[in-house]
Motif scaffolding. Structure first.
Motif, PDB file in Angstrom:
ATOM      1  N   LEU A 225     -37.537-151.859 -84.504  1.00 11.50           N
ATOM      2  CA  LEU A 225     -37.754-152.885 -85.530  1.00 11.50           C
ATOM      3  C   LEU A 225     -36.427-153.516 -85.941  1.00 11.50           C
ATOM      4  O   LEU A 225     -36.366-154.737 -86.145  1.00 11.50           O
ATOM      5  N   GLN A 226     -35.381-152.722 -86.068  1.00 10.11           N
ATOM      6  CA  GLN A 226     -34.091-153.258 -86.494  1.00 10.11           C
ATOM      7  C   GLN A 226     -33.554-154.269 -85.491  1.00 10.11           C
ATOM      8  O   GLN A 226     -33.034-155.331 -85.864  1.00 10.11           O
ATOM      9  N   GLN A 227     -33.667-153.967 -84.194  1.00  2.22           N
ATOM     10  CA  GLN A 227     -33.209-154.906 -83.169  1.00  2.22           C
ATOM     11  C   GLN A 227     -34.028-156.193 -83.210  1.00  2.22           C
ATOM     12  O   GLN A 227     -33.486-157.294 -83.067  1.00  2.22           O
ATOM     13  N   ALA A 228     -35.338-156.051 -83.430  1.00  5.14           N
ATOM     14  CA  ALA A 228     -36.203-157.232 -83.484  1.00  5.14           C
ATOM     15  C   ALA A 228     -35.875-158.098 -84.690  1.00  5.14           C
ATOM     16  O   ALA A 228     -35.912-159.335 -84.611  1.00  5.14           O
ATOM     17  N   LEU A 229     -35.533-157.454 -85.824  1.00  7.59           N
ATOM     18  CA  LEU A 229     -35.188-158.220 -87.021  1.00  7.59           C
ATOM     19  C   LEU A 229     -33.842-158.927 -86.869  1.00  7.59           C
ATOM     20  O   LEU A 229     -33.646-160.036 -87.386  1.00  7.59           O
ATOM     21  N   GLN A 230     -32.910-158.305 -86.140  1.00  9.25           N
ATOM     22  CA  GLN A 230     -31.594-158.894 -85.974  1.00  9.25           C
ATOM     23  C   GLN A 230     -31.576-160.010 -84.948  1.00  9.25           C
ATOM     24  O   GLN A 230     -30.840-160.983 -85.082  1.00  9.25           O
ATOM     25  N   SER A 231     -32.363-159.871 -83.885  1.00  7.83           N
ATOM     26  CA  SER A 231     -32.387-160.908 -82.845  1.00  7.83           C
ATOM     27  C   SER A 231     -33.786-161.516 -82.766  1.00  7.83           C
ATOM     28  O   SER A 231     -34.130-162.414 -83.527  1.00  7.83           O
ATOM     29  N   ARG A 232     -34.580-160.981 -81.869  1.00 12.73           N
ATOM     30  CA  ARG A 232     -35.969-161.419 -81.779  1.00 12.73           C
ATOM     31  C   ARG A 232     -36.784-160.325 -81.109  1.00 12.73           C
ATOM     32  O   ARG A 232     -36.229-159.484 -80.383  1.00 12.73           O
ATOM     33  N   PRO A 249     -41.998-153.976 -92.529  1.00  9.05           N
ATOM     34  CA  PRO A 249     -42.735-154.614 -91.428  1.00  9.05           C
ATOM     35  C   PRO A 249     -42.948-153.629 -90.286  1.00  9.05           C
ATOM     36  O   PRO A 249     -42.324-152.567 -90.229  1.00  9.05           O
ATOM     37  N   VAL A 250     -43.806-153.984 -89.375  1.00  4.81           N
ATOM     38  CA  VAL A 250     -44.113-153.132 -88.229  1.00  4.81           C
ATOM     39  C   VAL A 250     -43.980-153.963 -86.956  1.00  4.81           C
ATOM     40  O   VAL A 250     -44.472-155.101 -86.900  1.00  4.81           O
ATOM     41  N   LEU A 251     -43.304-153.409 -85.968  1.00  2.00           N
ATOM     42  CA  LEU A 251     -43.184-154.073 -84.663  1.00  2.00           C
ATOM     43  C   LEU A 251     -44.379-153.652 -83.813  1.00  2.00           C
ATOM     44  O   LEU A 251     -44.533-152.467 -83.479  1.00  2.00           O
ATOM     45  N   ILE A 252     -45.249-154.613 -83.499  1.00  2.00           N
ATOM     46  CA  ILE A 252     -46.499-154.293 -82.808  1.00  2.00           C
ATOM     47  C   ILE A 252     -46.615-155.059 -81.506  1.00  2.00           C
ATOM     48  O   ILE A 252     -45.923-156.066 -81.281  1.00  2.00           O
ATOM     49  N   ASN A 253     -47.467-154.564 -80.623  1.00  4.65           N
ATOM     50  CA  ASN A 253     -47.826-155.326 -79.424  1.00  4.65           C
ATOM     51  C   ASN A 253     -48.662-156.543 -79.817  1.00  4.65           C
ATOM     52  O   ASN A 253     -49.551-156.430 -80.662  1.00  4.65           O
ATOM     53  N   SER A 254     -48.386-157.670 -79.214  1.00  8.60           N
ATOM     54  CA  SER A 254     -49.160-158.882 -79.516  1.00  8.60           C
ATOM     55  C   SER A 254     -50.600-158.746 -79.038  1.00  8.60           C
ATOM     56  O   SER A 254     -51.503-159.380 -79.589  1.00  8.60           O
ATOM     57  N   HIS A 255     -50.796-157.923 -78.010  1.00 10.61           N
ATOM     58  CA  HIS A 255     -52.137-157.764 -77.446  1.00 10.61           C
ATOM     59  C   HIS A 255     -53.056-157.088 -78.461  1.00 10.61           C
ATOM     60  O   HIS A 255     -52.716-156.082 -79.078  1.00 10.61           O
ATOM     61  N   ASP A 308     -55.751-160.615 -91.602  1.00  7.38           N
ATOM     62  CA  ASP A 308     -55.188-161.939 -91.901  1.00  7.38           C
ATOM     63  C   ASP A 308     -53.671-161.949 -91.738  1.00  7.38           C
ATOM     64  O   ASP A 308     -52.910-162.390 -92.604  1.00  7.38           O
ATOM     65  N   ASN A 309     -53.226-161.398 -90.568  1.00  9.11           N
ATOM     66  CA  ASN A 309     -51.807-161.394 -90.179  1.00  9.11           C
ATOM     67  C   ASN A 309     -50.928-160.525 -91.076  1.00  9.11           C
ATOM     68  O   ASN A 309     -49.699-160.672 -91.053  1.00  9.11           O
ATOM     69  N   LYS A 310     -51.521-159.642 -91.872  1.00 11.51           N
ATOM     70  CA  LYS A 310     -50.770-158.727 -92.719  1.00 11.51           C
ATOM     71  C   LYS A 310     -51.155-157.282 -92.368  1.00 11.51           C
ATOM     72  O   LYS A 310     -52.327-156.984 -92.135  1.00 11.51           O
ATOM     73  N   VAL A 311     -50.132-156.392 -92.354  1.00  8.97           N
ATOM     74  CA  VAL A 311     -50.389-154.990 -92.055  1.00  8.97           C
ATOM     75  C   VAL A 311     -51.002-154.311 -93.275  1.00  8.97           C
ATOM     76  O   VAL A 311     -50.353-154.226 -94.330  1.00  8.97           O
ATOM     77  N   ILE A 312     -52.237-153.847 -93.141  1.00  7.94           N
ATOM     78  CA  ILE A 312     -52.882-153.111 -94.222  1.00  7.94           C
ATOM     79  C   ILE A 312     -52.435-151.657 -94.186  1.00  7.94           C
ATOM     80  O   ILE A 312     -52.093-151.062 -95.199  1.00  7.94           O
ATOM     81  N   THR A 313     -52.436-151.088 -93.011  1.00  4.46           N
ATOM     82  CA  THR A 313     -51.993-149.716 -92.825  1.00  4.46           C
ATOM     83  C   THR A 313     -51.579-149.541 -91.370  1.00  4.46           C
ATOM     84  O   THR A 313     -52.094-150.228 -90.478  1.00  4.46           O
TER      85      THR A 313
END
Length: 534
Positions: A225-232, A249-255, A308-313
């Motif tokens: 997550l830290q790498q994704a927040l710093q770059s993409r 935030p949570v780094l998730i698979n788009s699928h 709705d694009n928000k992490v509930i759990t």
């Protein structure tokens, strides 16, 4: 014709008494009726928004969000097609209403256009003409490929979103426990909602304003997550923002592994250990199979629930979950857990909506409308009664009694059907009063003609009822056709008018043909008139 069997008299009297009994609860408050014994009728007249007060919302489809979702789907489809054909590409992105990318080898352009051709296949527009339209148009220039969403295709999606949303919104509002909400399309991209008796517009907007698009995603394993927040984020992954501000935030698979479409039930409940409000859910057979496989193959990974694009759990999978049921934990209150369960049970909206108009109609306005309708009804009833007595004497009195019975039966049937009474509906009742005595006028005028031809009083009376019967039926059938057309093609107030008009036609036939005849029959038997008093 003036003879009535005892069972017919009993049936007519029972119908009239039933109409009176059904109306009695409407003369009391809801609190008083709630305390009545269970064997007594408790249904009351359902008043519309213009009479009872309530909430009025006008929703409009967010065209931009619909385009964004459609572009995301198109991007995934294009990526999948290119992978299936093993075609090299770069710079795949969306801009405006188009998905664009560049081929590594421009010579593959023809192969790519053939592979993507199914995405641009015509679809049924669903219009009365039965025509077709293309949602996507393809173009290429020196290895630069573009898949564009067409304006006709977007308009079609907007119309379809409105059509699908009507049922979803109806289920959500009904789950709130309201009575007779009015949900109608306005134009191509708007929906009007009226909920009589509901003054809490904030909760209504909260429930209706969410798309409730629920998806389940595995945690992305290709980066932190830290790498994704710093770059993409890595390819095929995305950062999902939390629903609560104090969460990470949570780094998730788009699928999307599972969607809310596979849910069959959702109920608010309490956690057995923490006693905190949660939402338990259950999948259908397909969803249960996928859910069981995912939890079995991904032990130790986080499994994010996105609403709705928000992490509930995003709990860690501790072991395989079979049976197709689970629970959603979060910082829920009792009311928010209940609202979420309502949203999930009703289904997801296909698009986001904006509230473009919000109105709360106070009960004072409804009381004013009711009072005005009552005054109009009383004036109409008295005026018709006086006219009939002045024109037909004692027979006019009989017609007035039948008219009063007619009004009682109309109101009673509306209560039984739980049809919503609106201000136009009151207008329909007032109109029915004038139409109701038309049948009696036809009968009485026929009696007058028969008496002029030299018939006896009893013979003239019998002829009046029998020979006017066909004319009465024809006149009311044509009015009934008009009422059905208004109900089928109209909406809102027009339907309210059509319902009372149609009910009034049936009750008019009953009172004119049976009630008036029964009263006249009793009068003839007791008085034995020598002439018809007209």
């Amino acid at each position: 014709m003036l003879y009535f069997a005892r069972w017919k008299i009993t049936l007519i009297v029972l119908v009239i008494l039933a109409g009176i009994v059904v109306l009695i609860p409407s003369a009391f408050t809801r609190e008083q009726v709630a305390n009545w014994p269970s064997f007594l009728p408790k249904k009351q007249m359902v008043l519309g928004l213009d009479l009872r007060g309530g909430a009025h919302l006008l929703l409009q489809v967010q065209r931009s969000s619909l385009i964004r979702d459609r572009l995301q789907t198109l991007t995934d489809d294009v990526r999948q097609k290119l992978r299936d054909e093993h075609i090299g590409y770069q710079n795949l992105s969306s801009r405006g209403q188009a998905v664009q990318f560049t081929l590594r080898d421009p010579a593959d352009a023809e192969k790519v256009m053939t592979a993507l051709k199914p995405l641009a296949a015509p679809i049924q527009s669903g219009m009365l003409s039965g025509g077709t339209l293309s949602e996507v148009s393809l173009s290429q220039n020196n290895g630069q490929i573009s898949a564009n969403l067409t304006d006709d295709g977007i308009d079609h999606r907007v119309r379809s979103a409105v059509d699908q949303s009507l049922g979803v919104l109806g289920r959500r509002i009904n789950a709130l426990g309201t009575v007779e909400p009015s949900i109608q399309r306005e134009g191509s991209d708007r929906i009007m909602i009226e909920v009589p008796g509901l003054q809490d517009t904030a909760r209504l907007k909260e429930v209706l304003g969410q798309t409730a698009k629920m998806t389940f995603h595995l945690e992305c394993a290709d980066g932190s997550l830290q790498q994704a927040l710093q770059s993409r984020p890595p390819a095929g992954c995305e950062i999902a923002q939390p629903a609560e501000a104090n969460e990470q935030p949570v780094l998730i698979n788009s699928h999307v592994e599972l969607s809310g479409d596979d849910l069959v039930d959702a109920q608010p409940t309490f956690d057995s250990q923490s006693n905190q409000p949660i939402v338990s859910f259950r999948f259908n057979s397909r969803g249960a199979s996928i859910f069981g496989r995912l939890t079995q193959e991904n032990v130790g990974k986080r499994f994010a629930v996105i609403l709705d694009n928000k992490v509930i759990t995003a709990p860690v999978i501790r072991g395989a979950i079979v049976g197709g049921s689970g629970q959603i934990e979060g910082n829920f209150t009792v009311e928010s857990a209940q609202n979420l369960a309502v949203l999930l049970r009703a289904g997801a909206l296909p698009a986001n909506f904006d509230v473009v108009e919000e109105r709360t109609v106070g009960p004072s306005l409804g009381q004013d409308s009711i009072r005005a309708g009552q005054i109009a009804g009383i004036i109409g009833l008295v005026a018709v009664a006086i006219f009939m007595v002045a024109l037909y004497g004692i027979l006019g009195v009989f017609a007035d009694i039948a008219l009063l019975v007619n009004v009682i039966l109309i109101m009673g049937i509306l209560v039984l059907l739980q049809a919503t009474l609106t201000l136009p509906g009151i207008a329909g009742i007032v109109l029915t009063m004038g139409m109701a005595v038309d049948a009696n006028v036809l009968i009485y005028e026929r009696m007058r003609e028969e008496q002029k031809l030299g018939r006896s009083a009893i013979s003239a009376i019998e002829a009046g009822f029998s020979r006017a019967f066909a004319t009465i039926i024809d006149a009311h059938i044509t009015a009934l056709i008009a009422a059905f057309a208004l109900f089928a093609l109209g909406s809102g107030p027009i339907r309210g008018f059509a319902v009372t008009l149609a009910v009034g036609i049936f009750t008019t036939l009953f009172t004119a043909i049976l009630v008036t005849r029964l009263i006249v029959s009793i009068w003839v038997r007791s008085r034995r008139p020598k002439v018809v008093p007209i």
